[in-house]
Design a protein around this motif. Structure first.
Motif, short mmCIF file in Angstrom:
data_model
loop_
_atom_site.label_atom_id
_atom_site.label_comp_id
_atom_site.label_asym_id
_atom_site.label_seq_id
_atom_site.Cartn_x
_atom_site.Cartn_y
_atom_site.Cartn_z
N ASP A 156 7.38 4.88 -8.77
CA ASP A 156 8.34 4.32 -7.81
C ASP A 156 7.85 4.37 -6.37
OD1 ASP A 156 10.02 3.82 -9.91
OD2 ASP A 156 11.39 5.51 -9.50
N ASP A 157 6.87 5.22 -6.10
CA ASP A 157 6.39 5.39 -4.72
C ASP A 157 5.00 4.80 -4.48
OD1 ASP A 157 8.60 6.79 -3.64
OD2 ASP A 157 7.91 8.66 -4.55
N ARG A 158 4.41 4.17 -5.48
CA ARG A 158 3.01 3.78 -5.37
C ARG A 158 2.73 2.76 -4.28
NH1 ARG A 158 1.20 3.74 -11.77
NH2 ARG A 158 1.19 6.03 -11.94
N HIS A 176 8.54 2.99 2.92
CA HIS A 176 9.92 2.68 2.55
C HIS A 176 10.70 2.08 3.71
CE1 HIS A 176 9.59 4.80 -1.30
NE2 HIS A 176 8.98 5.78 -0.66
#
Length: 246
Positions: free
Chosen positions: A186-188, A136
């Protein structure tokens, strides 16, 4: 080379534990790799604050760098006069943590050294090699080598072929494994599973896999079993009692 886990919790420290924090020692030189939340008390149970010779930070999330602040306070305000602590971090990664204190208090406490992707540095007896991995925020995977022994550490990362490049033939791969089998949609692109960590360890031909950054509440045996689907070597969980001499 000796590797000691101070903490391996992802996101926040579970009761009695700490987030990412690892000591890497060789020839009397001590590196603190990722001083995450609650790492300092775990460190002080083993060493005084002035025993740390350098700090390496993979990225700017607090579970990887928050305890840089109390570490510097312990060195500045403690009874022992210490030299400026070399802190190696991606550009801007620790600015927020350092801003928690007045510049005057920490003026001589640290020597901030910006590190970049695909670069090499000498840190005491260690050769440090970096590789940007997807997260991120900007994150640098790190490869530390001394006397022919290598530790590869992903920091936090989504899927990337560069993980296997970073870890190629490493004695130990310390790999983020926030989830066991499947990452939320959402985090893949930004986080990984234990199963994926096992796949990268197998592809890289590493000697040992250590899973870290497990989401609090994750069953460690489930994570280890998922990694073993692809990796046939030793698999450990980064708990506070783990110490390795590869």
């Amino acid at each position: 080379m000796r590797i000691t886990v101070l903490g391996g919790c992802g996101a926040w420290p579970a009761a009695g534990q700490a987030c990412s924090g690892y000591l890497v020692e060789h020839e009397g030189f001590t590196v603190l790799l990722d001083p995450g939340c609650a790492v300092l008390p775990a460190l002080l149970a083993r060493l005084p604050p002035d025993a740390v010779d350098a700090v390496l930070v993979t990225h700017g999330h607090p579970d990887h760098c928050a305890d840089l602040s109390p570490l510097l306070r312990a060195r500045v305000l403690g009874p022992t006069v210490t030299d400026a602590l070399p802190v190696y971090a991606p550009q801007g990664a620790v600015d927020a943590v350092l801003a928690l204190d007045s510049p005057h208090l920490l003026a001589d406490a640290y020597d901030l050294r910006a590190i970049a992707d695909d670069s090499r540095y000498e840190v005491g007896p260690f050769r440090l090699t970096t590789r940007a991995l997807p997260h991120h925020v900007p994150n640098l995977g790190m490869r530390l080598t001394a006397d022919g022994v290598t530790l590869a550490y992903t920091g936090d990362t989504g899927p990337s072929p560069d993980i296997a490049v970073l870890a190629d033939s490493a004695n130990v791969l310390l790999a983020e494994a926030t989830f066991v089998e499947e990452t939320p949609v959402d985090d893949r692109a930004y986080l990984s599973t234990a199963r994926q960590a096992g796949e990268y360890a197998a592809a890289a031909g590493v000697g040992r896999l250590v899973l870290t950054h497990l989401w609090p509440g994750t069953e460690p045996n489930a994570a280890a079993d998922a990694a073993r689907h692809a990796f046939n070597g030793p698999v450990d969980i980064a708990g506070p009692s783990l110490s390795l001499t590869p």
